[in-house]
Design an enzyme around this catalytic site. Sequence first.
Site, PDB file in Angstrom:
ATOM      1  N   SER A 194       1.353 -15.559   8.368  1.00 20.64           N
ATOM      2  CA  SER A 194       2.075 -15.120   7.089  1.00 20.64           C
ATOM      3  C   SER A 194       3.344 -14.465   7.511  1.00 20.64           C
ATOM      4  CB  SER A 194       0.988 -14.252   6.411  1.00 20.64           C
ATOM      5  OG  SER A 194      -0.126 -14.725   6.030  1.00 20.64           O
TER       6      SER A 194
ATOM      7  N   GLU B 143       6.217  -9.733   6.503  1.00 18.34           N
ATOM      8  CA  GLU B 143       5.108  -8.984   7.132  1.00 18.34           C
ATOM      9  C   GLU B 143       5.272  -9.266   8.516  1.00 18.34           C
ATOM     10  OE1 GLU B 143       1.258  -9.878   5.666  1.00 18.34           O
ATOM     11  OE2 GLU B 143       0.414  -9.506   7.344  1.00 18.34           O
TER      12      GLU B 143
ATOM     13  N   ARG C  85      -3.357  -3.766   5.917  1.00 17.24           N
ATOM     14  CA  ARG C  85      -2.125  -4.091   7.180  1.00 17.24           C
ATOM     15  C   ARG C  85      -1.524  -2.775   7.400  1.00 17.24           C
ATOM     16  NH1 ARG C  85      -5.136  -7.166   6.317  1.00 17.24           N
ATOM     17  NH2 ARG C  85      -4.908  -9.638   6.053  1.00 17.24           N
TER      18      ARG C  85
END
Length: 333
Positions: free
Chosen positions: A229, A328, A162
Site C-alpha cells: 500500500s 505509507e 502502523r
Amino acid sequence: MRKELNFDLTPLNTFRMKVRCACFIEYDSEEELTSLDFESLPKPLKHIGGGSNLLFTGDFPGTILHSRIRHVKYVDLGLDEVPVIAGSGVVWDKLVEELCGHGLWGAENLSLIPGEVGAAAVQNIGAYGVEFKDIVTGVVCYDLKERRKCKFTAAECAYGYRESMFKEFPGRYIITSVLLRLSRKPRPRLSYKGLEGVDASSPAAVREAVIKIRRSKLPDPEELGSAGSFFKNPVISAMDFAKVIDAAQGEAVPHFLLEGGFVKVPAAWLIDQCGFKGEKEGGAQVYEKQPLVIVNGSGEASPADVLELERRIIASVHERFGITLHPEVEHII
Ligand SMILES: Cc1cc2nc3c(=O)[nH]c(=O)nc-3n(C[C@H](O)[C@H](O)[C@H](O)COP(=O)(O)OP(=O)(O)OC[C@H]3O[C@@H](n4cnc5c(N)ncnc54)[C@H](O)[C@@H]3O)c2cc1C
C-alpha cells in the site's frame, strides 16, 4: 559480518529500485552489531529489513545496516501459552509458516506479509483484523544513542495503527529480537471481511485461506516490484467528509466511522475515482487490481517515475476531493 562498499541495493528493496549505497553492513549476531565502530561508518546510517516498505529516492550516501540474526527459540513450559523468541533478521512469513506448522495460534492472519521480524516490530504490521501488537510481549534493541542493549515491553512500544514508539525515534533503536506469545488453544479470528466461514481447524488452515486471498489481491514482490500500500487511508473530519460526498456526485462513498466523529475513507477508492487505475508514469504504474499499490510495472521504473506518479495522484485527489493523501511507504532520501 559482511561489509561492502558501493553496494547494489536492487535485490534488497521490493520496489526493485536500481540504487546503490556507499556502504553496506550485514551482521550475524548482537555481538557483531555492538562491536561495530559506528563513528567510522559513512553517514547517515539506515537499518533495513526486507526493504518492503521503502522507496529509495536515489543512491544512498551513507551506510545501510542489515540483520542476519535468525534464531527462533521456543520456551516450552507445558502451558497453553508458548513464548517464542525470534531474531530480527528472520523472514516474517517463514516464522509464521513455522509457528502454524507447530499448531500455534496467533500469527496466522499475518501470513504472507513481506519483510523481516525486526521491521514487523517497528511497523506494527497488520492484516485481517490482527496486528503484531496482539502477539508481541517484548522487544530487545541496541540503543545507538546510549550505546547499550535495552528491552521494551509491548506497552512501552506504544503500538497503534502502523505506529510504534520506534517511529518516534527514527534510527535510535536497532531491534535485535522480539518475544512473542502464541497459543496452543484454538484462537481463530475470522470476523474480518473475506475470512468468515473459512476452515479454522488449525492455524495452518487459516494461513492457507489468508494466503489465497492475498495472492488474488496483491502483487507478489518476486514477480512485480512494489512496496505494498503506497498511501495511508486518510482520516478526516465529518465536515471534510461532507465535502467528499458532494464531490462524489451521487456515488456512494465507502467509509468507516472512528471515535471522536472522525471518518476513514479508503485511499484506494479516492484514487480509483480520479481515474488512476492502471495509470502509468515511465515504468511505474498504479496496480490494476488495487489502486492503493504503485508497482514497478516495467521492472525498469526509476525513483523519479514513482515520485511523479505519487505527485500526480496526490494533486488529483486533492483537486477533486480536497483531501491530501500521505504516503505509507517510507521515502529514503
Ligand atoms: C506486496 C506487499 C504487501 C504488503 N502487505 C502488508 C500488510 O498486509 N500489512 C502490513 O502491515 N504491511 C504490509 N506491507 C508492508 C511491509 O511488508 C511491512 O511494512 C513490513 O513490516 C516491512 O518489513 P521489511 O523487513 O521489509 O522492512 P523495511 O521496509 O526494510 O523497513 C521498514 C522500517 O523498519 C525499520 N527497520 C527494519 N529493520 C529494523 C531493525 N532491525 N531495527 C530497527 N528498525 C528496523 C526500517 O528502518 C524502516 O523504517 C506489504 C508490502 C508489500 C510489498
